[in-house]
Structure formats: C-alpha cells, structure tokens
Scaffold this motif. Structure first.
Motif: not given
Length: 457
Positions: A410-436
C-alpha cells in the motif's frame, strides 16, 4: 433469545473462520458449474488470497450488515453472475445463474461456519442451530431462489449435502488445483511481506502441506468419498490440534481481537525512499506490469477474461451501481481490444508476456506514431476504466482498485499515486495519467514520475 439468533453473524466474522476458508473454496469448486466459471472468469490462480477475501467479505455483507447493504450485495452478485456463462473445457455449458449451484454456494458458507464451531469444540446445540439457520435463510430469501433449492430446516442439511455430493460434485480441475499446485505456487500474502521472496518460498511449502491436510480432514465425509480423498490419522490429529486450540483461545479474546471488522483498515503511509536511475528500466517495468496487473488469471498470458476479471475486481471494491459497472466493463473491453490488435502477433486471442514486452518496446523504439496508434488509445481506455465515477479525475481509491494487488505494498502504491499527481491536488487528471503512464512504458531511466505508478521496483 435474539442474541442467540445473531450468533451466525458473529461467528462468520470471527478470525478462526480462516481455518475453514480453504475448505469453503474446495466445496464450491467441486461443483462443475463453479469450476468452469473459475477457469475463465476468476483470478484465483494469481490472487488466491483475494478470492478468499472476496468470498468471506461477500458473506459478511450478506449476513452481518443492514438491509440496504444486503440489497446492494445481492444486486452486485446478480450483475456479476450474469457475465459468468459459456462452455467449459469439456464442452459442457455452464451458467452461474443456475439455481442449484447458487444454492450450493450459499449453503457451503453456512455449513463452514457450523463446521468451524463443531471442530472447535463448541458446536451449536439443536436450538441454536435452527435459530442460526433461520437467520441465514432470512438473508438468502432475498435472492429469490426457486422453492425447494434451500432446505427448510437445519436438520435437513446433512441429507442435502450427501445428495448434492453424490449427484453433482466432481473432483474438478479447480478443486484439484486448489488442493495441489496452487498452494505450492501461491503468491506471498501482503501481511507476510516481511518474509521476502526466499522466506515465503520456504514457508509456502509448509503452508501448502498444512492447508491441504487440514482441508481434506475437515471436508464432509460424503464429499471426501465422492472426490476419492482419504482422511489420514495425521490429518485428523492436525485438525484437532488447530481447531481445538483456536476454539479454546479465540472465544476468550476481547471482541476487538476476536472479530474481524467489516470495514478494512486504511493502510498507513510511509515516506518513500529516493529512487535511483537505471540505464534502461523498461523491460523490468513492463514485465512487472504484465505479472502484477494484466495477468489476472496467472497463466502466463492475457486474454479478454483477464481484463474482465480486472473489471470485476474494480466493481467489487468500489461497489458501483449497474450503470457504473457497465461503463467499467466497456472500458476494459476497449483496453483489451487495443492490446489484442497491437500485440497478438500470432492471432491466437492471447497475448503472452513475451509478446507484450516485445511489442511495447519495439513500438516505442520504432516510431513516435506508435504512441498515437497503439499506446495512447489503450491508455485512454485504462483511464476510462479506472475513472469509475466518470468525474474526469482519478481519486486514490479508484487508482488503488485498478493497480493495487497482493504484490504491491500500500505504501508503494500511495507513492506511485503521488508521483503521478504532479500538481499535488490529491487527484490525477487524464493529462497527468497519460503523461505518467507514457513515461512508464517509454522512459529508459527510472526517474520519470510514471515509472513508479506501481511504486518503486
């Protein structure tokens, strides 16, 4: 009297239910309809512990929660079973909607709780048994099964099990695998992560022997006879020691330790270590993605059934309504079509690990047009599948439902989520997802955010 009538609910949530959990799976898998459905629609080979959790978790929702939770769980099971039908390897048709099979699956849950109490040395007395069974039948009535499929009283269960074993059960491929190779190949449970791969391989041999001996010893005599299994003296002794020991200790524990909470606890977050760049990390990343995300059935290749198993798991965890489930299945089917079209080189309707890795590497290396022709459409389908509420963003629960697994901490998954969430707003946009995600597949170095979408390798 009311408290005694609720004992079945309490016992179903007691931790020693784990001692009969594998027995429950074998009883269900011995039904040819269940076995055929498991072969094509279940992830039990790659994720056996998740299968156990889903089975027991569904039981808790049916019998331990309020009427609204019961209604939602039955609706969810109905939707899932509509998709489980076809022809088995032997050509016989199967349909998870078969009333007799559905009754058998439900009754095995009740019978295993009764067996847990009996084997533990504190069996239900006659009055308690009938009260528990009346409670069970009250919940089962909501399934609307035809009259006569569910015995009217607990006193009729013994004859029902003997008859069903004689007329319907077989030593199916799924039952054989559950008692044999699966136990010797099972992935490490998340709670035993501290053992490491080498430690788990050593422990797994002992676990496999214990679970098999215990399960065979505990099966109802009529089922053992039908499957041609023998209860050895060693197995009988093992069963007595484990069940009587648990029966003496667990009921004396305080409730917070004796019973499992219906709601899973949230994982604690940890501060990740810094990742170190590698020369070309694409191959290991792609291999890991194939094993931990795509190959849900654990047979070394992916088909439409793997993607639909992923869809089922997402819907199961997030408790979506019918429209939400339909959207998720449509998106995962779209994802499969993208994979098949680009990677199924020999046209056999399967994508092997070698085909997946080779096609992805070759496509990314060959030309940039590959991204738009093959990778990006697939990634858009993945995002649509993960975005279960159609909000245009991925919340962590949605991300975890798709990309979490028994091998991803779970900690690794949380880390991966934060890495994709480049603007740090707690959610991943489609653009962030596609780029990541594009970075996950194409970046040679591991310093790109998307390379850690499953956590650090």
């Amino acid at each position: 009297m009311a408290d005694r009538g609720a004992s079945f609910r309490r016992d179903l949530s007691e931790w020693r239910i784990a001692l009969v959990a594998w027995r429950l799976l074998v009883l269900q898998a011995a039904d040819p309809v269940v076995s055929a459905g498991m072969a094509e629609h279940s992830t039990y080979r790659a994720h056996p512990w998740r299968r156990v959790e889903h089975t027991l978790g569904s039981g808790r929702r049916l019998f331990y929660q309020d009427e609204e939770t019961l209604r939602r769980e039955i609706a969810r099971l109905e939707r899932a079973h509509k998709r489980i039908r076809g022809a088995g390897p032997d050509g016989r048709p199967y349909d998870a909607g078969d009333a007799a099979t559905r009754a058998w699956v439900l009754l095995t849950l009740f019978e295993c709780v009764v067996a847990m109490r009996r084997l533990g040395g504190d069996p239900y007395d006659a009055q308690e048994l009938e009260l528990a069974y009346a409670e069970f039948r009250g919940a089962v009535a909501a399934f609307g099964l035809p009259g006569g499929e569910i015995p009217g009283t607990a006193g009729e269960l013994s004859a029902y099990f003997a008859r069903y074993a004689r007329e319907r059960l077989e030593f199916t491929e799924a039952a054989r695998y559950l008692l044999g190779d699966l136990l010797r190949e099972a992935p490490r449970p998340r709670r035993l992560r501290f053992l490491g791969d080498a430690g788990w391989r050593a422990v797994r041999l002992v676990v496999a022997a214990v679970i098999r001996e215990l399960t065979v010893a505990d099966l109802p005599p009529a089922v053992r006879e039908r499957l041609g299994l023998v209860r050895t003296r060693r197995a009988a002794l093992l069963s007595a020691v484990l069940h009587r020991g648990a029966g003496a200790v667990v009921p004396r524990l305080p409730d917070r330790l004796r019973y499992r909470s219906p709601e899973p606890a949230r994982p604690k977050r940890r501060h990740p270590k810094r990742s170190h760049p590698r020369r070309d990390g694409r191959g290991p990343r792609l291999d890991r993605f194939f094993r931990e995300v795509l190959d849900q059935t654990g047979d070394g290749s992916i088909t439409v059934h793997d993607l639909r198993a992923m869809a089922h798991n997402v819907c199961w965890q997030l408790e979506l309504d019918e429209a939400g489930e339909a959207r998720v299945y449509e998106a995962f089917d779209s994802w499969w079509e993208q994979l098949r079209a680009v990677m199924d080189a020999d046209g056999d309707g399967r994508v092997s690990r070698e085909e997946f890795v080779a096609a992805t590497l070759a496509g990314c290396d060959r030309d940039e047009a590959y991204l738009e022709r093959g990778l990006l459409p697939a990634l858009r389908a993945v995002f649509a599948a993960a975005d279960t509420d159609g909000s245009g963003f991925l919340e962590f629960d949605e991300y975890r439902a798709v990309f979490g697994g028994p091998r991803v901490h779970p900690a690794e998954l949380s880390h991966g989520f934060r890495r994709l969430d480049t603007d740090g707003d707690g959610r991943i946009t489609r653009e962030e997802f596609l780029a990541g995600f594009t970075g996950f597949f194409t970046a040679r170095a591991d310093s790109v955010p998307g390379t850690e979408l499953l956590g650090r390798a």
